[in-house]
Scaffold this motif. Sequence first.
Motif, PDB file in Angstrom:
ATOM      1  N   PHE A 270       0.557  -1.176   0.145  1.00 38.94           N
ATOM      2  CA  PHE A 270      -0.161   0.073  -0.128  1.00 38.94           C
ATOM      3  C   PHE A 270       0.867   1.223  -0.130  1.00 38.94           C
ATOM      4  O   PHE A 270       0.891   2.175  -0.973  1.00 38.94           O
ATOM      5  N   ILE A 271       1.910   1.543   1.069  1.00 31.74           N
ATOM      6  CA  ILE A 271       2.544   2.653   1.174  1.00 31.74           C
ATOM      7  C   ILE A 271       3.611   2.492   0.239  1.00 31.74           C
ATOM      8  O   ILE A 271       4.086   3.458  -0.665  1.00 31.74           O
ATOM      9  N   GLY A 272       4.332   1.192   0.087  1.00 32.60           N
ATOM     10  CA  GLY A 272       5.532   1.204  -0.808  1.00 32.60           C
ATOM     11  C   GLY A 272       5.330   1.543  -1.990  1.00 32.60           C
ATOM     12  O   GLY A 272       6.191   2.366  -3.036  1.00 32.60           O
ATOM     13  N   ARG A 273       4.207   1.122  -2.843  1.00 32.84           N
ATOM     14  CA  ARG A 273       3.966   1.474  -4.285  1.00 32.84           C
ATOM     15  C   ARG A 273       3.802   3.060  -4.560  1.00 32.84           C
ATOM     16  O   ARG A 273       4.164   3.449  -5.593  1.00 32.84           O
ATOM     17  N   GLU A 274       3.287   3.680  -3.517  1.00 28.06           N
ATOM     18  CA  GLU A 274       3.087   5.038  -3.813  1.00 28.06           C
ATOM     19  C   GLU A 274       4.548   5.806  -3.763  1.00 28.06           C
ATOM     20  O   GLU A 274       4.865   6.822  -4.334  1.00 28.06           O
ATOM     21  N   ARG A 278       6.443   7.889  -6.574  1.00 29.23           N
ATOM     22  CA  ARG A 278       6.928   9.318  -6.427  1.00 29.23           C
ATOM     23  C   ARG A 278       8.508   9.459  -6.838  1.00 29.23           C
ATOM     24  O   ARG A 278       9.011  10.384  -7.248  1.00 29.23           O
ATOM     25  N   LEU A 279       9.109   8.484  -6.447  1.00 22.73           N
ATOM     26  CA  LEU A 279      10.507   8.315  -6.714  1.00 22.73           C
ATOM     27  C   LEU A 279      11.000   8.401  -8.071  1.00 22.73           C
ATOM     28  O   LEU A 279      11.847   9.196  -8.584  1.00 22.73           O
ATOM     29  N   LEU A 280      10.143   7.715  -8.620  1.00 20.24           N
ATOM     30  CA  LEU A 280      10.323   7.476 -10.327  1.00 20.24           C
ATOM     31  C   LEU A 280       9.874   8.622 -10.853  1.00 20.24           C
ATOM     32  O   LEU A 280      10.585   9.118 -11.892  1.00 20.24           O
ATOM     33  N   ALA A 281       9.078   9.640 -10.260  1.00 15.77           N
ATOM     34  CA  ALA A 281       8.536  10.783 -10.946  1.00 15.77           C
ATOM     35  C   ALA A 281       9.498  11.702 -10.863  1.00 15.77           C
ATOM     36  O   ALA A 281       9.869  12.588 -11.599  1.00 15.77           O
ATOM     37  N   ALA A 282      10.326  11.760  -9.899  1.00 12.96           N
ATOM     38  CA  ALA A 282      11.487  12.329  -9.437  1.00 12.96           C
ATOM     39  C   ALA A 282      12.843  12.171 -10.074  1.00 12.96           C
ATOM     40  O   ALA A 282      13.707  12.651  -9.737  1.00 12.96           O
ATOM     41  N   VAL A 495      -4.520   9.274   8.447  1.00 15.19           N
ATOM     42  CA  VAL A 495      -3.548  10.187   7.654  1.00 15.19           C
ATOM     43  C   VAL A 495      -3.599   9.865   6.472  1.00 15.19           C
ATOM     44  O   VAL A 495      -3.749   8.818   5.876  1.00 15.19           O
ATOM     45  N   PRO A 496      -3.715  11.011   5.310  1.00 13.56           N
ATOM     46  CA  PRO A 496      -3.705  10.384   3.805  1.00 13.56           C
ATOM     47  C   PRO A 496      -2.422   9.917   3.397  1.00 13.56           C
ATOM     48  O   PRO A 496      -1.227  10.250   3.777  1.00 13.56           O
ATOM     49  N   LEU A 497      -2.568   8.971   2.546  1.00 11.69           N
ATOM     50  CA  LEU A 497      -1.392   8.224   2.032  1.00 11.69           C
ATOM     51  C   LEU A 497      -0.411   9.360   1.266  1.00 11.69           C
ATOM     52  O   LEU A 497       0.819   9.184   1.472  1.00 11.69           O
ATOM     53  N   ASP A 498      -1.211  10.327   0.572  1.00  7.47           N
ATOM     54  CA  ASP A 498       0.086  11.073  -0.040  1.00  7.47           C
ATOM     55  C   ASP A 498       1.129  11.889   0.796  1.00  7.47           C
ATOM     56  O   ASP A 498       2.159  12.194   0.395  1.00  7.47           O
ATOM     57  N   TYR A 499       0.464  12.180   1.984  1.00  8.16           N
ATOM     58  CA  TYR A 499       1.286  12.934   2.946  1.00  8.16           C
ATOM     59  C   TYR A 499       2.288  11.797   3.586  1.00  8.16           C
ATOM     60  O   TYR A 499       3.437  12.361   3.544  1.00  8.16           O
ATOM     61  N   VAL A 500       1.857  10.568   3.786  1.00  6.27           N
ATOM     62  CA  VAL A 500       2.806   9.636   4.338  1.00  6.27           C
ATOM     63  C   VAL A 500       4.023   9.498   3.455  1.00  6.27           C
ATOM     64  O   VAL A 500       5.166   9.244   3.716  1.00  6.27           O
ATOM     65  N   ALA A 501       3.618   9.251   1.968  1.00  5.23           N
ATOM     66  CA  ALA A 501       4.734   9.112   1.230  1.00  5.23           C
ATOM     67  C   ALA A 501       5.574  10.176   0.726  1.00  5.23           C
ATOM     68  O   ALA A 501       6.941  10.088   0.783  1.00  5.23           O
ATOM     69  N   ALA A 502       4.999  11.496   0.690  1.00  2.76           N
ATOM     70  CA  ALA A 502       5.866  12.684   0.595  1.00  2.76           C
ATOM     71  C   ALA A 502       6.869  12.684   1.637  1.00  2.76           C
ATOM     72  O   ALA A 502       8.307  13.069   1.781  1.00  2.76           O
ATOM     73  N   ALA A 503       6.163  12.550   2.909  1.00  3.24           N
ATOM     74  CA  ALA A 503       7.039  12.864   4.333  1.00  3.24           C
ATOM     75  C   ALA A 503       8.100  11.735   4.413  1.00  3.24           C
ATOM     76  O   ALA A 503       9.290  11.937   4.745  1.00  3.24           O
ATOM     77  N   THR A 504       7.741  10.710   3.979  1.00  4.46           N
ATOM     78  CA  THR A 504       8.957   9.430   4.068  1.00  4.46           C
ATOM     79  C   THR A 504      10.013   9.668   3.311  1.00  4.46           C
ATOM     80  O   THR A 504      11.225   9.592   3.474  1.00  4.46           O
ATOM     81  N   ILE A 505       9.747  10.073   1.912  1.00  3.16           N
ATOM     82  CA  ILE A 505      10.764  10.439   0.894  1.00  3.16           C
ATOM     83  C   ILE A 505      11.772  11.546   1.410  1.00  3.16           C
ATOM     84  O   ILE A 505      12.957  11.405   1.602  1.00  3.16           O
ATOM     85  N   ALA A 506      11.164  12.714   2.126  1.00  3.31           N
ATOM     86  CA  ALA A 506      11.820  13.632   2.702  1.00  3.31           C
ATOM     87  C   ALA A 506      12.718  13.249   3.831  1.00  3.31           C
ATOM     88  O   ALA A 506      13.761  13.827   3.824  1.00  3.31           O
ATOM     89  N   LEU A 507      12.256  12.647   4.737  1.00  2.00           N
ATOM     90  CA  LEU A 507      12.799  12.282   6.153  1.00  2.00           C
ATOM     91  C   LEU A 507      13.618  11.319   5.595  1.00  2.00           C
ATOM     92  O   LEU A 507      14.816  11.338   6.581  1.00  2.00           O
ATOM     93  N   ALA A 508      13.637  10.360   4.722  1.00  2.00           N
ATOM     94  CA  ALA A 508      14.609   9.323   4.392  1.00  2.00           C
ATOM     95  C   ALA A 508      15.945  10.022   4.240  1.00  2.00           C
ATOM     96  O   ALA A 508      17.025   9.319   4.573  1.00  2.00           O
ATOM     97  N   GLU A 509      16.179  11.049   3.812  1.00  2.99           N
ATOM     98  CA  GLU A 509      17.637  11.530   3.411  1.00  2.99           C
ATOM     99  C   GLU A 509      17.832  12.756   3.965  1.00  2.99           C
ATOM    100  O   GLU A 509      18.977  13.599   3.683  1.00  2.99           O
TER     101      GLU A 509
END
Length: 628
Positions: A270-274, A278-282, A495-509
């Motif tokens: 669920f979360i991983g595919r989002e 996003r990473l591919l889009a970037a 909590v909305p999925l799009d926020y969780v995905a965006a936040a995870t990518i930002a916090l990861a690095e």
Amino acid sequence: MAPWLSIVIPARNDAEALARTLDHLQRLPDMRGAEVIVAAAGDPAGTARAVAGRARRLQPDGSTRAELMNAGAADARGEVLFFLHADSFPPADALALIARTLADPRAVGGAFEHRFAEPVWSLRAITWINRVRYRLTRNYYGDQGHFVRAPVFRALGGYRPLRLMEDLDFAQRLKRRGRSVLIRTPLITSGRRFLARGPWRTFFFIVWLLARWTLKLDTERYAEKWRGPANHPPGTPWSGATPHPERATHAPPRSHATRSKILVTGATGFIGREIVARLLAADRPLAVLARGRDGADARTRVAAALGDAAALERVEIVEGDLGALDAGLDPVDLRRLRERVETVIHCAGDTSFAPDTLAPYLAGHVEGPVTLLRALAPGRLARWAHVSTAFVCGDRTGTVGEADGDVGQRFHNAYERVKLAAETAIREAGRAAGVEVSVLRPSIVVGAAPATAGGNPSNLFFTFIRLLATLAQWPGDAGVRLRIEAAPGAPFNIVPLDYVAAATIALAEHPGAAGGTFHLVVRDAPTQAAMLAMLVEHLGARGLTLVDAATAPLADPSPLERRVARMLEPYRAYLTQDVRFDDAAAATVLTACGVARPTLAPAEVHHLIKLALPGPAPVSVAASNAAR
């Protein structure tokens, strides 16, 4: 309009570090008033890719840091010059802090507090020693981010043409010109040079150079030893030097022409595919760890998750099962991952609340991730972002802090207990290997969900929305009544999925997230009663009531009410729990990253309803039967 601040970044064969710094700068607030100038030597193609239109790129004749910074300053239009190394990350409010400092007309410039990005004890000790030195002397090194009024810089003649100690020389001349101010907020910089060459060996080499400088002895002859080979990035080990054991996780690229990859586990979930989308889009280089299942191999499952054959060609797919990693990855795959992966985003995990067998459940959640981290640590792995759950708080009520762990809470199910155990185990493994581990704890994530266990909470919420939409279609005199046991005054913690995905990518690095724990939640979540009111208002449903399970449990339920209660039973504990999740640390870092805090206002709830309604209403037959 001319910028008030010019950020000048010297870079020598350092495209990969430069790209990360430019990523960071883009997330800073107030950047509209600044310009970024990259003065580069070596690797023009790599530097051009790293800059990618985000800065003005110069390729001056010289290659020393002084020559590059002077060239950048000559091209600058700002009233203030801010010199930033290519592997350094200023604080989120850096521009505001500089402006506030220079509001004092006596101040001519200054620098920031220094802190290494890597959580290594030797670097922390060196940071402490260095702080004593520069706080006493006001002689600041370049990796503290020199800033100076442009007229003062030019009056001083800029950086003297030294191959070494140009930053110390400039700091000494600057403080004779006026107030040179230390901003006590840390600027975070990489300790890769120290880790590559040995922290204490490098530190004492600097002390020796400083002593020679103080005694007015020659230091220039040692410039090439400090700089390293002209065609290599900073941090290249000295000839014959044995890299420090902790270097493995923070090493510069072995092949500078290749960009580091992010490895995502749970990419078919669920979360991983989002996150993957996003990473591919970037256009981020990406690898995913996936397993074969139900007769489909890993590639087939990832292809189905992405739904984009072209995107699949940009993903390196590694077949492996976290529940069986003790058998090891394919040696070829492992070698390739060690060479390229710097960041892991770990989303995988069985979301069953009551697993049939505990051993594989523990292996997938705890033993497998730890084994993967240890397997990658001898390579370039530097960061591990671990997606957990806010409900490791168990049955606690009231406000739960982000740093809270095991405080003796009881757990509702095996999932919560194992998730907390996994956090503890991965942190211990990260400390032992020198890998920065950040833990991300979302509340109940909702969004367009696949038909997998990981999507169950979201699918259940959407099923409930479709049920309400069906009830809204019944005539007003049909007499349909639906009472639901809950805690009407408690927060509805989704909590909305799009926020969780965006936040995870930002916090990861993000350097500011290293080693932290972060709640990914809606801070001011509506109460359950308020959420139901918004759903009812949008859908026009009637006859719905929340009853307080603690004070007035549901009596004499109708067939529809019993069916809905059975549907909600796995999450009944969360509907009756009055808990609030603090997210101050997450908000601080994510604001700097430009990730907006989520809300569940009527507009956002309406968006969730639109996501839910294209599908059928699975319980409409039940509603029909109950109404007869």
